[in-house]
Design an enzyme around this catalytic site. Structure first.
Site, PDB file in Angstrom:
ATOM      1  N   TYR A  97      -9.153 -10.927  -6.742  1.00 19.72           N
ATOM      2  CA  TYR A  97      -8.234 -10.823  -7.866  1.00 19.72           C
ATOM      3  C   TYR A  97      -8.349 -12.002  -8.819  1.00 19.72           C
ATOM      4  CZ  TYR A  97      -6.336  -7.204  -4.887  1.00 19.72           C
ATOM      5  OH  TYR A  97      -6.202  -6.087  -4.106  1.00 19.72           O
TER       6      TYR A  97
ATOM      7  N   LYS B 269      -1.552  -2.616   8.268  1.00 16.50           N
ATOM      8  CA  LYS B 269      -2.663  -2.171   9.093  1.00 16.50           C
ATOM      9  C   LYS B 269      -2.587  -2.846  10.463  1.00 16.50           C
ATOM     10  CE  LYS B 269      -5.897  -1.220   5.317  1.00 16.50           C
ATOM     11  NZ  LYS B 269      -7.222  -1.539   4.730  1.00 16.50           N
TER      12      LYS B 269
ATOM     13  N   HIS C 212      -3.378  -9.189   3.498  1.00 10.81           N
ATOM     14  CA  HIS C 212      -4.823  -9.290   3.682  1.00 10.81           C
ATOM     15  C   HIS C 212      -5.130 -10.162   4.893  1.00 10.81           C
ATOM     16  CE1 HIS C 212      -5.675  -8.428  -0.852  1.00 10.81           C
ATOM     17  NE2 HIS C 212      -5.610  -7.326  -0.135  1.00 10.81           N
TER      18      HIS C 212
ATOM     19  N   ARG D  45       0.845  -1.196   0.000  1.00 12.35           N
ATOM     20  CA  ARG D  45       0.000   0.000   0.000  1.00 12.35           C
ATOM     21  C   ARG D  45       0.878   1.244   0.000  1.00 12.35           C
ATOM     22  NH1 ARG D  45      -1.886  -3.587   3.961  1.00 12.35           N
ATOM     23  NH2 ARG D  45      -3.972  -4.453   3.558  1.00 12.35           N
TER      24      ARG D  45
ATOM     25  N   HIS E  16      -3.079   2.310  -5.523  1.00 10.11           N
ATOM     26  CA  HIS E  16      -3.854   1.135  -5.139  1.00 10.11           C
ATOM     27  C   HIS E  16      -4.180   0.280  -6.365  1.00 10.11           C
ATOM     28  CE1 HIS E  16      -5.461  -0.640  -1.533  1.00 10.11           C
ATOM     29  NE2 HIS E  16      -6.565  -0.997  -2.167  1.00 10.11           N
TER      30      HIS E  16
ATOM     31  N   ARG F 286      -1.305  -1.817  -6.991  1.00 14.66           N
ATOM     32  CA  ARG F 286      -1.355  -2.952  -6.061  1.00 14.66           C
ATOM     33  C   ARG F 286      -2.276  -4.043  -6.612  1.00 14.66           C
ATOM     34  NH1 ARG F 286      -1.236  -4.440  -0.491  1.00 14.66           N
ATOM     35  NH2 ARG F 286      -3.227  -5.116   0.389  1.00 14.66           N
TER      36      ARG F 286
END
Length: 334
Positions: free
Chosen positions: A315, A205, A306, A181, A280, A283
């Site tokens: 994806y 995150k 993730h 990210r 993004h 990404r």
């Protein structure tokens, strides 16, 4: 409504116990504050007076001016706040427990084709290569580097372009090579790069760390920036303003801003003649191309950071859609 004290305590709880980023905590605060102010404007003076119908009324009013994605975020914030208030004895019952998050359309992320991604990377790498020799020349004579006076302004601007080209190539190559990210990119320190193993330590995150590999093109771009671009910025920036730990720097020696990275990606896409993309989207492109190349779904999940495999599975849908499009273009009876 006098809920500022409750909101401050809630945000402090998020920072201390949920490991959320400052931007996420700020978004929670904005959403909850707007909700509380809207309820106060309707005469609800105490948090304990709020009912489910009051919150549904707030949702109906807000929906008129906000997209579903924005409303979904607002509802999650408000629901989290009231759940916290109930758990900590601020209210006797949770009026937000039954609120439903607006259903979002299952849109597929926009991605570049592999040919478009290659064209983008070739363009930024070529641009950096053109400037590399001049940057090395400047590097050997720090004491004679030109200052911003009228006699040397042209040379100074040329040097700036060379440094920027090296930095931008390294950022773009790393974004595409790793799928990280943009916030993770700007948070990288020079010590996060393991050069012998060609990996980076990424803080994602919730403060979770992961190790992500990168390939030869990214290694070359990073080495060019580290050896011939970054030292020039550190040399020129004034004392006291340097961020010597940061991997990527702005021209004043501070850690680069996310906004600048986004501008770099948009400009590079425009100059290379590929569809306009964001970091993004780059990404998304990296994830899709890895899966197209045979990467395992869980390996891609780990690489992207993730928490849910379902997020990564999106994806695979992109890859299928691209396959359908190629089929329609190539097969005579499609």
């Amino acid at each position: 409504m006098d809920g500022d004290g409750d909101l401050s305590a809630f945000l402090a709880y998020l920072r201390a116990n949920r490991g959320l980023s400052d931007n996420t905590v700020k978004a929670y605060g904005t959403d909850v504050r707007e909700c509380l102010h809207a309820l106060a404007s309707r005469g609800i003076a105490d948090l304990r007076q709020v009912t489910t119908d009051d919150l549904r009324g707030w949702m109906a009013f807000e929906t008129r001016d906000h997209a579903r994605s924005s409303m979904a975020r607002k509802v999650v914030s408000v629901r989290s706040f009231f759940a916290w208030a109930h758990e900590h004895g601020r209210i006797e019952a949770d009026p937000a427990a039954v609120l439903m998050t607006p259903k979002l359309p299952d849109t597929l992320p926009s991605v570049l084709t592999e040919a478009q991604a290659e064209r983008l990377m070739d363009r930024v790498d070529d641009d950096a290569s053109l400037h590399a020799a001049s940057s090395q020349r400047y590097e050997t004579r720090h004491d004679e580097m030109p200052r911003l006076d009228s006699a040397h302004r042209g040379e100074e601007m040329s040097q700036r372009d060379e440094v920027v080209a090296l930095r931008d190539a390294a950022m773009l190559e790393l974004l595409y090579a790793t799928g990280i990210r943009v916030a993770e990119l700007v948070g990288l320190d020079i010590g996060d790069v393991d050069w012998p193993r060609r990996t980076i330590r990424v803080t994602g995150k919730g403060g979770k760390q992961r190790v992500v590999p990168f390939g030869d093109p990214a290694e070359k771009a990073l080495a060019g920036w580290k050896e011939h671009g970054r030292p020039l910025i550190l040399h020129r920036a004034g004392a006291g303003t340097l961020d010597t730990a940061a991997l990527f720097l702005g021209m004043r020696g501070r850690r680069i801003d996310q906004r600048i990275v986004r501008d770099v990606v948009h400009r590079a896409a425009r100059e290379s003649g590929v569809p306009d993309i964001s970091p993004h989207s780059l990404r998304h492109s990296a994830a899709t191309h890895m899966l197209d190349g045979g990467a395992d779904l869980r390996e891609v999940q780990e690489m992207l950071g993730h928490s849910s495999l379902r997020t990564t599975q999106r994806y695979t849908h992109v890859s299928i859609e691209q396959l359908k499009e190629r089929y329609r273009q190539a097969f005579p009876r499609a």
